[in-house]
Design an enzyme around this catalytic site. Structure first.
Site, PDB file in Angstrom:
ATOM      1  N   ASN A   7       0.885  -1.176   0.000  1.00 25.82           N
ATOM      2  CA  ASN A   7       0.000   0.000   0.000  1.00 25.82           C
ATOM      3  C   ASN A   7       0.912   1.211   0.000  1.00 25.82           C
ATOM      4  O   ASN A   7       1.430   1.627   1.039  1.00 25.82           O
ATOM      5  CB  ASN A   7      -0.905  -0.015   1.225  1.00 25.82           C
ATOM      6  N   ARG A  94      -2.425  -2.142  -3.656  1.00 25.47           N
ATOM      7  CA  ARG A  94      -3.668  -1.407  -3.446  1.00 25.47           C
ATOM      8  C   ARG A  94      -3.608  -0.168  -4.333  1.00 25.47           C
ATOM      9  O   ARG A  94      -2.701   0.656  -4.220  1.00 25.47           O
ATOM     10  CB  ARG A  94      -3.809  -0.979  -1.995  1.00 25.47           C
ATOM     11  N   HIS A 183     -12.985   2.171  -0.265  1.00 25.00           N
ATOM     12  CA  HIS A 183     -12.986   1.088   0.728  1.00 25.00           C
ATOM     13  C   HIS A 183     -13.575  -0.202   0.160  1.00 25.00           C
ATOM     14  O   HIS A 183     -14.038  -1.067   0.898  1.00 25.00           O
ATOM     15  CB  HIS A 183     -13.765   1.478   1.992  1.00 25.00           C
ATOM     16  N   ARG A 244     -12.845  14.519   7.698  1.00 24.89           N
ATOM     17  CA  ARG A 244     -13.615  14.900   6.519  1.00 24.89           C
ATOM     18  C   ARG A 244     -15.048  15.237   6.893  1.00 24.89           C
ATOM     19  O   ARG A 244     -15.638  14.617   7.772  1.00 24.89           O
ATOM     20  CB  ARG A 244     -13.617  13.783   5.480  1.00 24.89           C
TER      21      ARG A 244
END
Length: 400
Positions: A7, A94, A183, A244
C-alpha cells in the site's frame, strides 16, 4: 506461494507478506517519512509463533530506497523470511482509483499503468503514489507478477441510478464525473465473510456494511454485489469522518469562496483535513472523543450524535434500497472497537426489527461476533476487516 501486499502512499509504504499455504502473515511493516530528512522503517516478522521487531531510522529519499531496505529485511540472515526476491510469486498493489476502466483485480501491464495514470485527476493524492509503488516493485521484484487491486472495483456493480449525479450529461461522458466509492476491498471482504459466517447464499442476500475508521463509508450489498455506497466522486462524500466533512450542501463551498475569500485549495484542505470530528471537537480519535463525553462536554456529545445520526440515516436509506436487510455489519477500527458508537447507531431501529444485545455489544472478543438481541429480526455483526489478506487472495486467484 508467497505474496507481498503493498500500500504505497505519497510518503509511506505499508506492506505485508503472506505464505498463502495457510494464509500466514510472515512479516509486516511500514516505511514512513519518505522524502524527509530522516525516515524510518518499523518491521515485524512472525516465525514459529514468535514476533520479532526491527526499527530503523535513516534518510529515505524515495520509494526505491525504502523498498530496497524492505528487501534487505525480508532476506536478512536472522529475521528474513525469504532468501531472495525471486521467491515472491506476486506483489498485490492497493490502487485507490480505477475509474470506470477496472471492475476486477487486474494483472499490471504498461497499458494498465497508463490507465491508472489517466485517472490521476480522480484521485490526485493517491494514484500517483500507488503508481510509484508499482514501478519500483516491478524493478525490484522482477520475477513476480504485479497485480492491481482497486478500491473502486467492488462498487462498479452499482446501477446507473445509484452512481450518476443530476448534472449535465457531458460532464459524465467527457469528464467521468460520477460516484465511484472507496474502501471497496474492505466492503467486499466483510460482506463475503458475513455470508460465509451466516451460511447465507449470495442469491437473495441483503447486507449493509459499515466501515468506520478515520475514513468512513457504507455499502448496500445485494446478492453479494454492491448496489450503492456512501462515498462518491471522492472519499469526501457520505458519512462524517475523522477529519472529513462528509455530505455537505455544495452552496457552502460558494459561500466560503465568496464571503470569506477562501481559495480552492484552502477549501479543499478545510473539508478534507480540518472538518469532521476534528473540526467539531478538536479530536479525530474516537477514544479522545469518548473521554470528553464522559467528562460531560456538551459539544463533543453533540458531535458524536451527529456522527451516529448520519450512519443511522444511511442504514434507513439502504434498507429501502435493498427492500429489507439480513445483516448490518460493523468493521474497521471504530466499527470493531467502539461499543458506544454501535449502540447509538442501532438504538431506535427497533421499528425495523433491529435490536441490540447491549451486554454482548459491550464485550471485547476476537473474531466475528453477533451482537443482536434474541428477538431481533436482523443480524448485527462485528466482522474484523483484513484488506491486506483480501488483496493477497485476489492476487493469488488471478495468477492461478
Amino acid at each position: 506461494m508467497k505474496i507481498l501486499v503493498i500500500n504505497s502512499g505519497s510518503s509511506s509504504i505499508k506492506y505485508q507478506m503472506f505464505d498463502m499455504n495457510g494464509e500466514l502473515v510472515l512479516t509486516s511493516g511500514i516505511v514512513e517519512r519518505i522524502g524527509l530528512e530522516v525516515g524510518n522503517i518499523s518491521h515485524k516478522t512472525f516465525i514459529n509463533g514468535e514476533e520479532k521487531k526491527v526499527v530503523k531510522e535513516f534518510p529515505i529519499p524515495n520509494h526505491k530506497v525504502g523498498l530496497s531496505e524492505v528487501v534487505n529485511l525480508l532476506t536478512d540472515a536472522e529475521i528474513g523470511v525469504i532468501q531472495n526476491p525471486d521467491e515472491v510469486s506476486a506483489v498485490g498493489h492497493r490502487v485507490v482509483h480505477g475509474g470506470e476502466y477496472f471492475n476486477e483485480t487486474t494483472l499490471i501491464t504498461p497499458e494498465v499503468e497508463a490507465k491508472i495514470e489517466e485517472v490521476i485527476p480522480l484521485a490526485p493524492l493517491h494514484n500517483p503514489a500507488n503508481l510509484e509503488g508499482i514501478k519500483v516493485c516491478t524493478e525490484i521484484f522482477s520475477s513476480a507478477k504485479q497485480v492491481a487491486v482497486f478500491d473502486t472495483a467492488f462498487h462498479q456493480t452499482m446501477p446507473a441510478h445509484a452512481y450518476r449525479y443530476a448534472i449535465p450529461e457531458e460532464l459524465y461522458k467527457e469528464h467521468h464525473v460520477r460516484s465511484y466509492g472507496m474502501h471497496g476491498t474492505s466492503h467486499k471482504y466483510v460482506s463475503a465473510k458475513t455470508l460465509e459466517y451466516l451460511n447465507l447464499p449470495k442469491e437473495g442476500s441483503k447486507i449493509i456494511t459499515v466501515h468506520l475508521g478515520n475514513g468512513c463509508s457504507m455499502s448496500a450489498v445485494k446478492d453479494g454485489k454492491c448496489i450503492d455506497t456512501s462515498m462518491g466522486f471522492s472519499p469526501l462524500a457520505g458519512l462524517m469522518m475523522g477529519t472529513r466533512s462528509g455530505d455537505i450542501d455544495p452552496a457552502v463551498i460558494f459561500f466560503l469562496e465568496e464571503k470569506l475569500n477562501m481559495k480552492t485549495d484552502e477549501i479543499y484542505n478545510l473539508l478534507n483535513k480540518k472538518s469532521g470530528m476534528l473540526g467539531l471537537t478538536g479530536f479525530s480519535d474516537m477514544r479522545d472523543v469518548e473521554d470528553k463525553i464522559n467528562a460531560g462536554d456538551a459539544q463533543t456529545r453533540m458531535a458524536r450524535d451527529l456522527y451516529t445520526y448520519r450512519i443511522k440515516k444511511y442504514i434507513g436509506s439502504y434498507i429501502a434500497a435493498l427492500n429489507g436487510v439480513d445483516a448490518i455489519v460493523f468493521t474497521a477500527g471504530v466499527g470493531e472497537n467502539d461499543t458506544a458508537v454501535r449502540e447509538e447507531v442501532i438504538e431506535g431501529l427497533d421499528f425495523c426489527g433491529i435490536k441490540l444485545n447491549k451486554e454482548e455489544n459491550s464485550l471485547r472478543k476476537p473474531g466475528i461476533r453477533e451482537i443482536q438481541a434474541e428477538d431481533s429480526n436482523v443480524k448485527v455483526l462485528i466482522v474484523p476487516t483484513n484488506e491486506e489478506l483480501e488483496i493477497a487472495r485476489q492476487a493469488q486467484d488471478l495468477i492461478k
